[in-house]
Design a protein around this motif. Sequence first.
Motif, short mmCIF file in Angstrom:
data_model
loop_
_atom_site.label_atom_id
_atom_site.label_comp_id
_atom_site.label_asym_id
_atom_site.label_seq_id
_atom_site.Cartn_x
_atom_site.Cartn_y
_atom_site.Cartn_z
N PRO A 117 0.84 -1.20 0.00
CA PRO A 117 0.00 0.00 0.00
C PRO A 117 0.87 1.24 0.00
O PRO A 117 1.91 1.28 0.65
CB PRO A 117 -0.81 -0.12 1.30
CG PRO A 117 0.01 -1.02 2.17
CD PRO A 117 0.70 -1.97 1.24
N GLY A 118 0.48 2.28 -0.73
CA GLY A 118 1.27 3.49 -0.82
C GLY A 118 0.92 4.52 0.24
O GLY A 118 -0.18 4.53 0.79
N THR A 119 1.85 5.42 0.52
CA THR A 119 1.72 6.55 1.44
C THR A 119 0.94 6.19 2.71
O THR A 119 -0.15 6.70 2.95
CB THR A 119 1.04 7.74 0.74
OG1 THR A 119 -0.26 7.32 0.26
CG2 THR A 119 1.87 8.23 -0.42
N PRO A 120 1.48 5.29 3.55
CA PRO A 120 0.73 4.89 4.75
C PRO A 120 0.48 6.03 5.71
O PRO A 120 -0.54 6.05 6.40
CB PRO A 120 1.63 3.81 5.37
CG PRO A 120 2.99 4.10 4.83
CD PRO A 120 2.79 4.63 3.45
N THR A 175 -5.73 10.51 7.27
CA THR A 175 -7.11 10.55 6.80
C THR A 175 -8.02 9.72 7.69
O THR A 175 -9.13 10.14 8.06
CB THR A 175 -7.19 10.05 5.35
OG1 THR A 175 -6.34 10.85 4.52
CG2 THR A 175 -8.61 10.10 4.82
N ALA A 176 -7.54 8.52 8.07
CA ALA A 176 -8.35 7.64 8.92
C ALA A 176 -8.56 8.24 10.30
O ALA A 176 -9.64 8.12 10.89
CB ALA A 176 -7.68 6.27 9.02
N ILE A 177 -7.54 8.91 10.84
CA ILE A 177 -7.66 9.52 12.17
C ILE A 177 -8.72 10.63 12.15
O ILE A 177 -9.54 10.74 13.07
CB ILE A 177 -6.30 10.07 12.63
CG1 ILE A 177 -5.33 8.92 12.93
CG2 ILE A 177 -6.46 10.95 13.87
CD1 ILE A 177 -3.93 9.37 13.25
N LEU A 178 -8.70 11.46 11.12
CA LEU A 178 -9.64 12.57 11.05
C LEU A 178 -11.07 12.11 10.81
O LEU A 178 -12.02 12.88 11.02
CB LEU A 178 -9.21 13.55 9.97
CG LEU A 178 -7.91 14.30 10.26
CD1 LEU A 178 -7.52 15.20 9.10
CD2 LEU A 178 -8.03 15.12 11.55
N ARG A 179 -11.26 10.88 10.38
CA ARG A 179 -12.61 10.34 10.21
C ARG A 179 -13.18 9.78 11.51
O ARG A 179 -14.37 9.44 11.56
CB ARG A 179 -12.59 9.24 9.16
CG ARG A 179 -12.39 9.73 7.73
CD ARG A 179 -12.25 8.57 6.78
NE ARG A 179 -12.08 9.03 5.39
CZ ARG A 179 -11.73 8.24 4.39
NH1 ARG A 179 -11.52 6.93 4.62
NH2 ARG A 179 -11.59 8.71 3.18
#
Length: 500
Positions: free
Chosen positions: A440-443, A449-453
């Motif tokens: 997977p790219g750019t972890p 992004t996942a944290i802000l969701r």
Amino acid sequence: MLITPASTQSAPQRDNDDEAAEMAARIASGPGFWTGWLAELGRQGLLEELLAHDVIARALREAPSGHKYDRVLTAKMTVICVLVACLFPGAGYDTVLATAFGLPGLRLRPGAGAPTGPAFSQARKLLGEQVMQRIFELDAAVADADLGIGLLWKGLEVTAIDGTTMELARNGVLEGEFGTPADGARPLLRVTAHVRTATFRWIGAAIGGYHDGENALADQLQDSFTPASSISPTAASSPCTAGSASPPPAPTWPGASRTARNQSPLKTIRTLPDGSELVMLRESDGMRTRRRRETGNPQAERLPDTVARLAAFTVTARTRGGRVKTTMMRVLTTLLDHQAYPAAEIAVLYAERWQIEIAFLHLKRTVRGPRRPLRGQSPELARQEAWALLLIHNLTATAAARAAGSAGIDPGLIPFTAVLGLVRSHVAAEAPCRHCGHRPGTPLTSLNTAILRLPRHRPGRQRTSGRTTAERRTRHTEEVTYTIDITKSNLPQWDITPET
């Protein structure tokens, strides 16, 4: 003499002819193999991206040389494996090694077999505790402002100091080194730490045994205070605390909060318009005698008199049901300007010192797991693991702080437990596909992004952990209002006018 882990346990020895034949086959496979191989060399895993720049390499360069590591479990790879072991504290060594060696970057040399648990145990012994401690110190030195967080009070970074303990494995060596609270109990390692209350990121820490006092360990953290950049309501057991906007003058008092609590060597110089008091700290003859005995220096001079400021106040809590409780607090600080730093605001700020209790809750219950003893079977490995756990806590808090900074929100609104779960899942997902080798790219971008969701905490949220079923029956939540009143202390009057 060089000490080498038994590489025969981690990978079977191969004849030079076999290795040459394998390399020739790889070369014959075409440029695609080398393109992918070189690309892997330049990649970093998520754990390394969350750390401050190049801290692992810097710590290893400063470490004493003389040990020869296994060709697979190099010093850097041992560090990564230790971090993975603390990120997944319930996983066995085989699972830890499989996860660590699946991270981006070329970890296995061509023809090398996967390491085993005994080889990792030996590599941990070679690594020791100093490297992990130094990585923690270098990473912890990154200020919140460098992460885009600017939650300051009067231009100062709010911090707190307190201590806690961690359970260790049952063996005589650890019991002798760290001590136990009672016969038959597990040995305990004591950690005294300095935390940034805005982001729950550790600034510094000192590790000792159960019988080492928190004040003695706290004295080792003076270098974690930076000039004109921090104010620290010390989270000690006494309400009398010390705040600082700069390091104490040398020679320092042996802990302002400790001396004020034990013998109260304070006298009031004068009362200021905001109700706080300028006070003089003078070391008594008895205190100097004890210090001479403890330091082994019978000729030690008396510590210089120190002018400080005392804010005494009461906090009255009233519940909706009518219960009232009043508590007396005293805050001792080196912030002498009552106009720039009013006593009423210092009294309100004192509540920030409880944030370190939340940080310890995160460290012990969320990162390590409740009542889970450390794996290390020797004092060096126990301390190594403690430093690694502090690092994993900082990595998680850093991930939350970075995401909060990018969105312009308070880091306290982001749930730490959920962020740790995301870090674990993203690290586990970094392994390449077994069929095509794709990663997977750019972890780090994906993690932000996942944290802000995530659903955010309520503003002003009080509770730090849920109640049990029994607590719900006996401990009911009530709305509470607080009233803070500045009061005058009962200190004697100083009868000598200071020259400054």
